[in-house]
Write an enzyme that holds these catalytic residues in place. Structure first.
Site, PDB file in Angstrom:
ATOM      1  N   ASN A 168       6.976  22.424  13.356  1.00 55.62           N
ATOM      2  CA  ASN A 168       5.842  23.271  12.980  1.00 55.62           C
ATOM      3  C   ASN A 168       4.545  22.718  13.562  1.00 55.62           C
ATOM      4  O   ASN A 168       4.503  21.597  14.082  1.00 55.62           O
ATOM      5  CB  ASN A 168       5.766  23.378  11.454  1.00 55.62           C
ATOM      6  CG  ASN A 168       5.197  24.699  10.983  1.00 55.62           C
ATOM      7  OD1 ASN A 168       4.296  25.251  11.599  1.00 55.62           O
ATOM      8  ND2 ASN A 168       5.727  25.195   9.880  1.00 55.62           N
ATOM      9  N   HIS A 185       0.285  -2.081  14.275  1.00 59.59           N
ATOM     10  CA  HIS A 185      -0.317  -3.336  14.718  1.00 59.59           C
ATOM     11  C   HIS A 185      -0.023  -4.428  13.697  1.00 59.59           C
ATOM     12  O   HIS A 185       0.151  -4.146  12.519  1.00 59.59           O
ATOM     13  CB  HIS A 185      -1.830  -3.168  14.891  1.00 59.59           C
ATOM     14  CG  HIS A 185      -2.197  -2.203  15.959  1.00 59.59           C
ATOM     15  ND1 HIS A 185      -2.256  -2.551  17.281  1.00 59.59           N
ATOM     16  CD2 HIS A 185      -2.481  -0.884  15.897  1.00 59.59           C
ATOM     17  CE1 HIS A 185      -2.581  -1.490  17.994  1.00 59.59           C
ATOM     18  NE2 HIS A 185      -2.719  -0.467  17.179  1.00 59.59           N
ATOM     19  N   THR A 216       8.554   4.652   3.964  1.00 59.33           N
ATOM     20  CA  THR A 216       8.496   3.307   4.542  1.00 59.33           C
ATOM     21  C   THR A 216       9.860   2.627   4.565  1.00 59.33           C
ATOM     22  O   THR A 216       9.986   1.550   5.133  1.00 59.33           O
ATOM     23  CB  THR A 216       7.508   2.427   3.767  1.00 59.33           C
ATOM     24  OG1 THR A 216       7.929   2.356   2.401  1.00 59.33           O
ATOM     25  CG2 THR A 216       6.092   2.992   3.831  1.00 59.33           C
ATOM     26  N   LYS A 267      15.870  12.787  -6.391  1.00 60.06           N
ATOM     27  CA  LYS A 267      17.201  13.165  -6.856  1.00 60.06           C
ATOM     28  C   LYS A 267      18.190  13.116  -5.705  1.00 60.06           C
ATOM     29  O   LYS A 267      17.812  13.088  -4.544  1.00 60.06           O
ATOM     30  CB  LYS A 267      17.197  14.561  -7.496  1.00 60.06           C
ATOM     31  CG  LYS A 267      16.955  15.691  -6.509  1.00 60.06           C
ATOM     32  CD  LYS A 267      17.017  17.026  -7.247  1.00 60.06           C
ATOM     33  CE  LYS A 267      16.837  18.191  -6.288  1.00 60.06           C
ATOM     34  NZ  LYS A 267      16.975  19.463  -6.977  1.00 60.06           N
TER      35      LYS A 267
END
Length: 167
Positions: free
Chosen positions: A67, A97, A146, A164
């Site tokens: 999109n 970095h 992450t 879930k």
């Protein structure tokens, strides 16, 4: 081709791609194929604009939808499986970095992002370097991912946590 040349090439090709009307999907696919250095399937669909810093480290499966407003920073490599949908303004960031201030301006860290088959990534989600998203997973809008996402799992939040299982 060196780092700076790849970046300049990616900027030039994304500018060309972003000037194309959505209705010209054949031209969008052709320009995207030039950008990533390999042909994409006729089922690939992209709504410009899109942004990338190299382009040549992106691999796309069949029936992928990207999109508008997505950012694919691909220094570390991005693999997108078949039947994946990226919502508006999704960011796939394979680089960063070092935290150490003495190295921050002179070094780049990177690790690949791998997105399995039939994954849906919601609007404005952020996928960080080194993350693998398993088949059939869903990443909620606005999530900051992450860590790896297990197959058939819904994650959301910042940082993203499991909401879930789809089993």
């Amino acid at each position: 081709m060196g780092f700076a040349a790849r970046v300049q090439r990616a900027i030039r090709l994304t500018e060309q791609l972003n000037a194309l009307p959505y209705e010209q999907q054949d031209e969008v696919r052709a320009t995207w194929s030039d950008l990533i250095g390999q042909p994409v399937n006729d089922s690939f669909n992209l709504i410009p604009p899109v942004y990338t810093d190299h382009g040549v480290n992106i691999r796309i499966g069949k029936n992928v939808f990207i999109n508008q407003g997505c950012r694919l920073n691909d220094i570390g490599g991005i693999e997108i499986g078949d039947d994946v949908m990226l919502g508006p303004s999704v960011s796939l960031l394979t680089s960063g970095h070092p935290v150490d201030p003495a190295r921050r301006r002179t070094e780049v860290t990177s690790a690949p992002i791998r997105i399995g088959k039939n994954v849906w990534i919601g609007a404005s989600a952020l996928i960080m370097q080194g993350v693998t998203i398993g088949d059939d997973a869903v990443v909620a809008a606005g999530a900051v991912v992450t860590h790896d996402v297990a197959p058939r799992t819904v994650v959301g939040g910042a940082p993203a946590t499991v909401i879930k299982s789809l089993d």
